[in-house]
Design an enzyme around this catalytic site. Sequence first.
Site, short mmCIF file in Angstrom:
data_model
loop_
_atom_site.label_atom_id
_atom_site.label_comp_id
_atom_site.label_asym_id
_atom_site.label_seq_id
_atom_site.Cartn_x
_atom_site.Cartn_y
_atom_site.Cartn_z
N LYS A 1 0.86 -1.18 0.00
CA LYS A 1 0.00 0.00 0.00
C LYS A 1 0.90 1.23 0.00
CE LYS A 1 -4.08 2.05 2.10
NZ LYS A 1 -3.69 3.44 1.97
N GLU B 1 -1.04 4.67 -8.26
CA GLU B 1 -0.73 5.61 -7.18
C GLU B 1 0.44 6.48 -7.62
OE1 GLU B 1 -2.64 5.60 -4.49
OE2 GLU B 1 -1.50 6.44 -2.82
#
Length: 571
Positions: free
Chosen positions: A250, A300
Site C-alpha cells: 500500500k 498511485e
Amino acid sequence: MKYQVLAEACQELEETSSYLDKNTIISDLLKKTPAEKLEMVVPLVLGRVFPAYVSQETGIGLQQLKKAVGKATGYSKDKIEDLMEELGDLGKVTEKLTEEKKQTTLAEETLTVEKVFQNLRKLPEITGEGSVDRKISTVSKLLTAASPVEGKFVVRTVLGDLRIGVAEGRLRDAIAEAYDVPPEEVEHAYMLTTDYGKVAKATAEEGEEGLTDLDLTVGHPVNPMLAQRAEEGIEEVLERVEGKAAFETKLDGIRIQPHKKKDEIFLFTRRMEDYTHMFPDLEDAVRESIKPNKAIVDGELVAINKETGKPMPFQEVLRRRRKYDIEDVAEEIPVHIYLFDVLLSGEKTMIKETYSERRKELDKIVDPGEKIKIVEQQILEDPEEIKALRNEAISRGHEGLLAKNLDSTYRAGRREFAWLKLKAEVETLDLAVVGAFAGKGDRAGTCGSYLLAARDKETDELKTVSKVGSGFTDEELENLTKKFEKLKLGEKPSNVDSEIDPDYWFKPQEVFEINYEEIQESPSEAHTSGYGLRFPRYVKTREDLDVSSADTLEDVERLFKKQEKRKSGES
Ligand code: AMP
C-alpha cells in the site's frame, strides 16, 4: 425549454428539507425536460455548467457579480450593498431588485435553459483585455431578461452554490424515480461516467437498457474502486478472499487514473479532478509506457525526496507545485506512477474481467520505465508469509498491504471487501471540516480550532464529532486559515447538524485526518453524532478526499465498537 421551469423547481427545493419531497421535485423536473436538454438541466440543478471533473473558473467573483446585478436592474452599488447586509445573499438581492424593477419595465425576452447554460459556459473562454467587463456584460444580459426567481438562481449558479441542498448523490434517486429504473443501476452508470447528465439522458432515451449500455470514455474519469479495512487482520483477509489473494504494497501517495487517447494524456485524481497540468513531467512517460492508443489505467502517484529517497507527503508536493515553477519542482521532487490496474485497453473494456485477467493485461500493455512502474504483487495463502510481507512493507515506511480478491471485477466507486487494507497502526478518522473558532493569544488572526463532522448516510447530514485544535504547526494553521477563507459561509450549511455554534461556518468540502486517543460515547461536549473524540490531533488534510468519501457515522460507530471489544479483552 424555459429557464423559469428550472428556477421554480430550485425555489421549491430550497423551501423543502424533506429528502423524499426533494426527490419528487427533481424527478418531476427531469420528466418535464426533453431528453436532449438533460445534459444541461442536470448540471444546472447541481449549480454547475461543467461536469464536476472539469476545472473551469468563471472568473467572476462576488464584486463583479454585484456590478452585473447593478447594470441589469439599474440600482446603485450602495443599494446593493445595503440589501446584501440585510439579506446576506446576492441571489436574494437580485430577486428583490428584479421584482422592483419589473413593476416599471417589461422584459422583452424569455430566458431559456440553453441560453443560460451556454452563456455561463462561455465565461471561462472570455479572456484578454477588457475580459472582466465582457464577462460582467454577459451575465448582466442574462439578468436583464430574467424574472425575479430566474435572476436569483442565475446569480447563485455563477457563485457556484445554489443553496438548495442538492448534492450530486441525490440525482441517483431522482433519476431512478423519474424513469422507474433501479437506483443501483443508475449509480453504477454514474460510477463509470461521473456524469449524471449523461446518465439521465441515456435513461430517458432508452430506459434501463440505455443505462447498462453506458461505458467508459477516455478523458472522462471513472470513480475509482476503493478498499475496505480488514479490522481483524490477516485471518479476516483470508476468510474473505477464500484462502488466497494477491498482496500488493500500500503505497502512500495519491490515487491517479491516467487516460491515454492517442497523444492526449489525462491524469485524474480520486476526487476526479484533472491534475494533468500539475504533472507535465509525467505526460511523455505515460504516453510512452502505455502501449495501446487508447487506455485507462489506475495507480498511485508517489513523490520521492531526492535526498532521503523516501516518499514525500503529498500536500507538500502539491503546495510546491502551486507556488513555484512546476518545471523546477519537477526537477527537485521527482514523481512516479505505480500502476496496479487497467480499466480500458484499446477497444476492450476490462472492468468486468477478473483481477487476475486485468493484471495479466496490465503486464502486457505497460512498458515500465523510469517514471512509470507496475506495483509488485505476490499471490499468497500462508498467514506467516503474509505477515512477513506486511512487516517488511511497514518497515520500509509504507502503510501496509492491500489484499485483492483474484476473482473480483473492477467495482467502480465501491468500497467493498474485494480489496482489503491490511495496516498496523491505530486507525485515524477522516472527518469533514464544517466550521472553526477564532484563535486567541498566539493564534489571534487565524482559525485556532476546527469543528469536525461525520456524514450520516441515512439522512445525508453531517453530524459533529469533535473539535480539533492541536497537531498543527504554525505554518499549517496559517495556510489552513487562508484556505478556509474561501469556504466561509454566512450561516450554518443546511446539511450540517450541530448544537455547537462556531465563529465561522464553512462550505463542507475539506477533510482532515484525525488521530485520537479514544472515541467516547457521551462526550462532555454535546455532539450530534452521539460520539466524541478524546485528545484529537490533526494529522493532515486529505487533499485526495472529498466529504462524500470521508468517514461516516457508521465508521465512527464501528471503530467505537472495535475499541470497546479491545478494551473488554484487555480487562
Ligand atoms: P484509503 O485511502 O486508506 O482508503 O486506501 C485506499 C487507497 O490506497 C487507494 O485509493 C490508493 O490511493 C492507495 N493505494 C496505495 N497502494 C495501492 C495499491 N497497491 N492498490 C490499490 N490502492 C492503493
